[in-house]
Structure formats: structure tokens, C-alpha cells
Enzyme design. Sequence first.
Site, PDB file in Angstrom:
ATOM      1  N   HIS A  39      -6.657   2.277 -34.559  1.00  0.00           N
ATOM      2  CA  HIS A  39      -6.999   1.616 -35.821  1.00  0.00           C
ATOM      3  C   HIS A  39      -6.611   2.471 -37.014  1.00  0.00           C
ATOM      4  CE1 HIS A  39      -9.187  -1.592 -33.775  1.00  0.00           C
ATOM      5  NE2 HIS A  39      -9.234  -2.199 -34.945  1.00  0.00           N
ATOM      6  N   LYS A 104     -18.578  -4.617 -28.442  1.00  0.00           N
ATOM      7  CA  LYS A 104     -20.026  -4.682 -28.192  1.00  0.00           C
ATOM      8  C   LYS A 104     -20.718  -3.945 -29.330  1.00  0.00           C
ATOM      9  CE  LYS A 104     -20.347  -0.416 -25.587  1.00  0.00           C
ATOM     10  NZ  LYS A 104     -21.280   0.619 -26.023  1.00  0.00           N
TER      11      LYS A 104
END
Lengths: 185, 279
Positions: A39, A104
Site C-alpha cells: 500500500h 478483518k
Amino acid sequence: MNQVINLKTPLTDKDVEPLRAGDRVTITGIVYTARDAAHRRLIDLVEAGKELPFKVEGQVIYYVGPSPAPPGRVIGAAGPTTSYRMDPYAPRLMELGLKGMIGKGKRSDEVKEAIKKYRAVYMAAIGGAGALMSRAIKSARIIAYEDLGPEAIRELEVENLPAIVVNDTVGNDLYIEGTEKYKKK
Amino acid sequence: MREISTQAIIDAVKEASISANYELGEDVVRAFEEGIEKEESPVGKDILNQLIENSLIARNQRIPMCQDTGLGVIFVEIGQEVSIVGGDFRSALEEGIRQGYKDGFLRKSVCHPFTRKNTGDNTPIIIHFDIVPGDKLKIWVVPKGGGSENMSQLFMLPPSAGWPGIRQRVVQTVAQAGPNPCPPTIIGVGIGGNFEQSAILAKKALLRPLGSPNPDPELGKMEEELLTEINNTGIGPQGLGGRITSLAVHIRMMPCHIASLPVAVNINCHASRHLELVL
């Protein structure tokens, strides 16, 4: 429990807008893996005005760093990693057209706002069920940042990857609502 | 002196790191089964069932139960009548982990803190040595995932905080963590010692098999009290709402400085991996 909704990637506004927190979904098609280090590199490219290793528009990113594939398998264990670490980067990717995120754990208010604004969806897979999740992955291919090892960006072909909608385009949050429902005073 | 070779240590640690990641302990599977009975949320029940299925797939197909195969953590109790021969002890432990993570297709999850460059072989590892009487060598191989470790906390409380203060901090830590550490979790609580010792006590508390009583019945009652309060938060399996937020709370305690009340809360995900070796 509600009926399972089948999603096929890439996703459009039409796919994403009817989804509501708590819906059970399965995902079929191509998804891209990316976690912390990938990222950071993607956002560096965006800020430098350079092209990304894959076209983000309509795509789904799965936050996962799989374990290595043993002989005879396409991938090792491949469950979700905790998503909040990608919060600083996710809104920018949604602005570029990212439609879905699988991970999650809780998201920041900024991410939840971006999900509403750019019409996207955040889905949770079962954390720690890496062996089970790997069954839905039919092929895996590294497309960028091989030097990052488990953090490299992989193109995964998935078939009926199970997940549950946590954050939707109208601002619901299953983590808050689910916990509230079962809280004992 | 009883001699133990570094080769025997390398082989044992290698095998243990692989087994710990492929074979979830029976105690944890039993706790899932008991959790299904108590869980009120249908989604929560479904998740616990899938975790049992996940453990079976991992065991039968020889793959890790979770892709985060952890940082290598090792506890050692070496009898003072043991002599290690054939090389140095620390390197042997590290070599065992290195070989296990390579040959067992386990994920290499160790990197430079700033550049984030992966070291490539899951080393260095964290080792806690202790010297005890006797001629045995005990080694606990405890691969620890990052997600649950990130949600752990340490508090240096004023002594006046007492049990109510400890209870409040433990429950608050679990409540704030919510879905992030992969509930249902196991909560290790270290009380007393000092700053670093409380954290080691908390981690050691996680080594106790689920369902086994605390050797100190007073602490056992406190564990029950904490577990009830944690499971009343409603977080549930995977944080999606439900009864079973944690499978157990384990406390270890020791005396501390008259000015201090250190409390460490080490959260473990349901993929509770720990293997005890006796050489």
C-alpha cells in the site's frame, strides 16, 4: 441467516449499492492482494503521478500475505490480515475507483466516509481461517513487488470466496451493530 | 553433567515450529466445541464451526492453519546440570526456526522496523532463557501472530487501583481491540514483577492448556470473573456480535515493588500455537 449474495469482480456501483452490513457474500473473479508495504508503494506511485501495477477501477483488494505454496498447491494459507493498518491509504484508492476491500477488523471514520462517498464496500473474511480460505483460490500470480515476499501484490483468481459485509454505502457498521446486539449490561 | 547436542535441539525446534502451525491443540478445538454450545449468535456459531473445519484442513492437508505463522518466540528452561555440546545454544534455537519455516512452507514475517525489508528467514527470534535445577531441557515453541500482539497492552497502575483497576484495564483492552485480534481470543494477564516481567508473565500465562485450572484457586476465581465480564461485551466470534469473545483468561502473578502495580495484557488469537519439548 440471510441468503448468500454472489458477487463477480470487477464490481460496479450497481453491485455495491444494494449491499448491507450483515449480508453474506461470495466473491468470484480476480482480486488483488496488498497489505502494509505494498500500500505504501502504491500511494507513493499515485502521489508521483505514475501508473499503478494494476488498474484499480472496479477492483477488489484482499488484505492478505499468504504463506508460501507447498508443492502441488497454488497457495498456502490465505486468510485476511487486520485492515486498520491500510486505513491511511484506502480512501485515496477508493477515489481512484477501488470498489471493494476484504480484510478483518475495524475501519477508521475516514475510511467509512470514503466508502459512502465513492460507493465501495468493506467485507470481512474469517481471520485465522487461512487453510479454509485457501480452498477458494484457484490461481495466484505475483504482478508486482516480488522483493516484498509475502507482501508482494498477487493477482488471485477466486471462486466463491466467503465474506460478510461490514461497512456499506449507507454508513452501517456490522462490528458496532453486532456487538451492541449481544452486549449484556 | 548431561550432554545435549545442538543438532538434537535444531531438529526438535524445526519439527515443533511446523507441527505448531499445522496442528491446532486439542484443548483449543475442545474450547471451540464448548463455545458452540454457549454461543447465542447464529453467525457466531457458524464461525466457530468453520474454525473447527479450518483446523481439520490444516492438520490433514499439512498446511498452516493461519497464513500468519508468527514471530518465533521460544521459552527455555535449562537444567543447571545440562551441558550443550556441538555448537552454541542460541544459534541452534534460531537454526531450528530457520529450517522449520523454510521446509514447512511457513510465512517469513520478520522485517526491519523502518525500511520494512523482510529478513527472509523469519529470524531473529525472541528467546526467554531460564535456569532451573535438574538435568532436563524444556523448550516451548510459541509462534505468535502480529494481529493479536498489536492489540496487547501494558499498564503501570498505582497500587491503590487494586483488583477493580486491574479488572477495568483488562476488560477495556479486550473491548477496544474488538474484532482486530481474531476473536475468540485467549487472554494472558501478567500481574506484578516490573515493567518487562509483567509482559513475560502475561505471555507465559498463554502457555497453560485451555481448560486446565490455575494452580492458585484465588487467581482462578479472578480468571472466571474476567472471562464473564469480557464475554458480556457482546463482541463475539470475529467481532460480529455474540457471546464467545474469549475462550479463556489466564493469570500469572508475582510480587512487585511497593510503589508499583504492573499489569500486562497479552492477547492471543484463536490460533493458539504452543508446543512443549522436553529433551
